[in-house]
Design a protein around this motif. Structure first.
Motif, mmCIF file in Angstrom:
data_model
loop_
_atom_site.group_PDB
_atom_site.id
_atom_site.type_symbol
_atom_site.label_atom_id
_atom_site.label_comp_id
_atom_site.label_asym_id
_atom_site.label_seq_id
_atom_site.Cartn_x
_atom_site.Cartn_y
_atom_site.Cartn_z
ATOM 1 N N GLY A 234 -16.269 -19.778 18.117
ATOM 2 C CA GLY A 234 -14.961 -19.447 17.581
ATOM 3 C C GLY A 234 -13.793 -19.907 18.424
ATOM 4 N N LEU A 235 -14.064 -20.597 19.531
ATOM 5 C CA LEU A 235 -12.972 -21.165 20.316
ATOM 6 C C LEU A 235 -12.399 -22.378 19.596
ATOM 7 C CD1 LEU A 235 -14.344 -20.844 23.943
ATOM 8 C CD2 LEU A 235 -12.445 -19.599 22.921
ATOM 9 N N PRO A 236 -11.188 -22.785 19.936
ATOM 10 C CA PRO A 236 -10.576 -23.913 19.230
ATOM 11 C C PRO A 236 -11.332 -25.212 19.478
ATOM 12 C CG PRO A 236 -8.948 -22.724 20.555
ATOM 13 C CD PRO A 236 -10.291 -22.204 20.945
ATOM 14 N N PRO A 237 -11.331 -26.112 18.516
ATOM 15 C CA PRO A 237 -11.847 -27.458 18.773
ATOM 16 C C PRO A 237 -11.183 -28.049 20.012
ATOM 17 C CG PRO A 237 -11.310 -27.183 16.454
ATOM 18 C CD PRO A 237 -10.786 -25.961 17.149
ATOM 19 N N ALA A 238 -11.931 -28.909 20.706
ATOM 20 C CA ALA A 238 -11.458 -29.364 22.010
ATOM 21 C C ALA A 238 -11.588 -30.867 22.180
ATOM 22 C CB ALA A 238 -12.242 -28.663 23.119
ATOM 23 N N LEU A 239 -10.607 -31.432 22.864
ATOM 24 C CA LEU A 239 -10.723 -32.743 23.475
ATOM 25 C C LEU A 239 -10.879 -32.516 24.970
ATOM 26 C CD1 LEU A 239 -10.510 -35.861 23.650
ATOM 27 C CD2 LEU A 239 -8.018 -35.554 23.850
ATOM 28 N N ILE A 240 -11.980 -32.993 25.547
ATOM 29 C CA ILE A 240 -12.223 -32.873 26.985
ATOM 30 C C ILE A 240 -12.297 -34.277 27.577
ATOM 31 C CG2 ILE A 240 -13.817 -32.082 28.763
ATOM 32 C CD1 ILE A 240 -14.605 -29.777 26.955
ATOM 33 N N ILE A 241 -11.469 -34.511 28.574
ATOM 34 C CA ILE A 241 -11.435 -35.803 29.264
ATOM 35 C C ILE A 241 -11.927 -35.594 30.690
ATOM 36 C CG2 ILE A 241 -9.866 -37.527 30.253
ATOM 37 C CD1 ILE A 241 -8.238 -37.362 27.667
ATOM 38 N N THR A 242 -12.906 -36.393 31.100
ATOM 39 C CA THR A 242 -13.377 -36.365 32.481
ATOM 40 C C THR A 242 -13.267 -37.776 33.062
ATOM 41 O OG1 THR A 242 -15.683 -36.702 31.783
ATOM 42 C CG2 THR A 242 -14.939 -34.423 32.091
ATOM 43 N N ALA A 243 -13.462 -37.870 34.377
ATOM 44 C CA ALA A 243 -13.353 -39.145 35.076
ATOM 45 C C ALA A 243 -14.633 -39.405 35.856
ATOM 46 C CB ALA A 243 -12.152 -39.136 36.023
ATOM 47 N N GLU A 244 -15.083 -40.654 35.872
ATOM 48 C CA GLU A 244 -16.363 -40.999 36.493
ATOM 49 C C GLU A 244 -16.402 -40.639 37.972
ATOM 50 O OE1 GLU A 244 -19.333 -44.870 37.040
ATOM 51 O OE2 GLU A 244 -17.220 -45.176 36.517
ATOM 52 N N TYR A 245 -15.317 -40.910 38.697
ATOM 53 C CA TYR A 245 -15.294 -40.684 40.146
ATOM 54 C C TYR A 245 -14.485 -39.438 40.493
ATOM 55 C CZ TYR A 245 -17.540 -45.177 40.744
ATOM 56 O OH TYR A 245 -18.445 -46.218 40.707
ATOM 57 N N ASP A 246 -14.816 -38.343 39.823
ATOM 58 C CA ASP A 246 -14.142 -37.058 40.017
ATOM 59 C C ASP A 246 -15.200 -36.013 40.334
ATOM 60 O OD1 ASP A 246 -12.612 -34.747 39.945
ATOM 61 O OD2 ASP A 246 -12.126 -34.901 37.807
ATOM 62 N N VAL A 247 -14.988 -35.243 41.381
ATOM 63 C CA VAL A 247 -15.973 -34.207 41.721
ATOM 64 C C VAL A 247 -16.077 -33.148 40.626
ATOM 65 C CG1 VAL A 247 -15.736 -34.555 44.213
ATOM 66 C CG2 VAL A 247 -14.280 -32.867 43.061
ATOM 67 N N LEU A 248 -15.072 -33.013 39.772
ATOM 68 C CA LEU A 248 -15.125 -32.054 38.666
ATOM 69 C C LEU A 248 -15.809 -32.619 37.424
ATOM 70 C CD1 LEU A 248 -11.571 -30.405 38.775
ATOM 71 C CD2 LEU A 248 -13.612 -29.855 40.099
ATOM 72 N N ARG A 249 -16.292 -33.828 37.529
ATOM 73 C CA ARG A 249 -16.863 -34.524 36.369
ATOM 74 C C ARG A 249 -17.956 -33.722 35.685
ATOM 75 N NH1 ARG A 249 -20.271 -39.155 38.470
ATOM 76 N NH2 ARG A 249 -21.762 -37.413 38.650
ATOM 77 N N ASP A 250 -18.931 -33.248 36.444
ATOM 78 C CA ASP A 250 -20.105 -32.611 35.844
ATOM 79 C C ASP A 250 -19.773 -31.259 35.233
ATOM 80 O OD1 ASP A 250 -21.458 -34.831 36.697
ATOM 81 O OD2 ASP A 250 -22.641 -33.806 38.238
ATOM 82 N N GLU A 251 -18.899 -30.494 35.876
ATOM 83 C CA GLU A 251 -18.591 -29.185 35.301
ATOM 84 C C GLU A 251 -17.782 -29.326 34.012
ATOM 85 O OE1 GLU A 251 -15.331 -27.193 38.144
ATOM 86 O OE2 GLU A 251 -16.873 -28.327 39.209
ATOM 87 N N GLY A 252 -16.948 -30.366 33.917
ATOM 88 C CA GLY A 252 -16.273 -30.631 32.650
ATOM 89 C C GLY A 252 -17.259 -30.975 31.557
ATOM 90 N N ALA A 253 -18.251 -31.797 31.900
ATOM 91 C CA ALA A 253 -19.293 -32.143 30.932
ATOM 92 C C ALA A 253 -20.119 -30.918 30.548
ATOM 93 C CB ALA A 253 -20.188 -33.233 31.507
#
Length: 305
Positions: A234-253
């Motif tokens: 029930g959360l809103p539809p999302a656009l999620i953008i991550t970056a290949e060389y970002d330490v936050l990459r995996d948690e965003g995925a």
């Protein structure tokens, strides 16, 4: 492969090492805040002129409204900066481009920063702004019945939590835009070990989380860690953008996967060769302009002109 534009960008703004910041937090935090402000022109380029760019008081929370047309949907935008720095000014160029390309109004929020104001101050500011724009938006010439939330990094964390709380309060939002969201207070994903040294690392993120949420027990709360929520349906539809060389990459995925598993429509785009924070640096990165335009197109589609 790390994009050459990333290498060039890393030389522009000085970043105090996390160990120095920990040794003298007050002085080094002031340094980091000022450095981010001082490099806006170099990193982000000239300001796109818009018909409406006005600073407003949202029931005590400073904000800036950008609009290119009347009766437009609204994106409430929450800047990044580790919950400790960043401002309306540091993200001004990105917000202008999104407003210009999407036709949506963008309301950029100058929420309170840690350590002066630790959790939940920033979240309370965001909820105040959401209530205010719903109440006052029509008088400002926008359409608050079509309302999205978004942000980058720390701001994306705030956006995910606010979206879930709005769902739970039966005042759901229509869409969410999350740029390299900070999701995991434990900094446990493999990307922290794989791509560190490209503008952000585990030590810096651990310090940011600890400054934002000083009480360790609170870091397991759903109001801090979005993946601690038992039900994401029930959360809103999302656009999620991550970056290949970002330490936050995996948690965003991981968050994108969790939303999909809960039946939430998600588009997850990984920008290859890019590092953390690339999207606001429109003067440096071709990919930044592409990301801003992707956000604009997604907002147009989601909020149905």
């Amino acid at each position: 492969m790390l994009h050459p534009q990333v290498t060039a960008s890393l030389a522009v703004r000085q970043r105090p090492p996390a160990d120095v910041l920990a040794a003298d937090p007050e002085a080094q935090l002031a340094f980091a805040r000022q450095a981010m402000e001082d490099t806006v022109e170099a990193e982000c380029g000239p300001a796109i002129p818009l018909p409406v760019v006005v600073d407003v008081d949202a029931d005590g929370v400073p904000c800036r409204l950008y609009a290119s047309r009347t009766a437009s949907p609204v994106l409430v935008y929450l800047h990044g900066g580790g919950w400790c720095y960043g401002s309306i000014e540091t993200h001004d160029r990105l917000c202008r481009r999104i407003a210009d390309r999407s036709g949506c109004a963008v309301l950029s929020v100058d929420y309170r920063l840690a350590p002066e104001h630790s959790h939940p101050a920033a979240l309370l500011d965001v909820e105040t702004v959401l209530g205010w724009i719903r109440k006052e938006g029509t008088g400002l010439g926008v359409d608050p019945s079509r309302l999205a939330i978004g942000g980058d990094s720390a701001g994306a964390q705030l956006a995910t939590v606010a979206a879930r709380r709005q769902r739970d309060a039966a005042t759901p939002l229509d869409y969410q835009v999350l740029l390299y969201p900070a999701i995991d207070p434990m900094t446990a994903s493999e990307s922290y070990d794989e791509v560190a040294g490209n503008g952000l690392d585990r030590a810096s993120m651990k310090l940011a989380w600890e400054t934002f949420v000083p009480n360790p027990a609170d870091r397991f709360s759903p109001d801090v860690a979005p993946l601690a929520v038992e039900n994401l349906a029930g959360l809103p539809p999302a656009l999620i953008i991550t970056a290949e060389y970002d330490v936050l990459r995996d948690e965003g995925a991981d968050y994108a996967d969790a939303l999909l598993s809960a039946g939430v429509p998600v588009v997850h785009t990984r920008y290859m060769g890019m590092n953390h924070g690339f999207a606001r640096k429109l003067a440096f990165f071709d990919a930044a302009r592409s990301a801003a335009d992707q956000i604009a197109v997604s907002l147009r589609a989601a909020l149905t002109f």
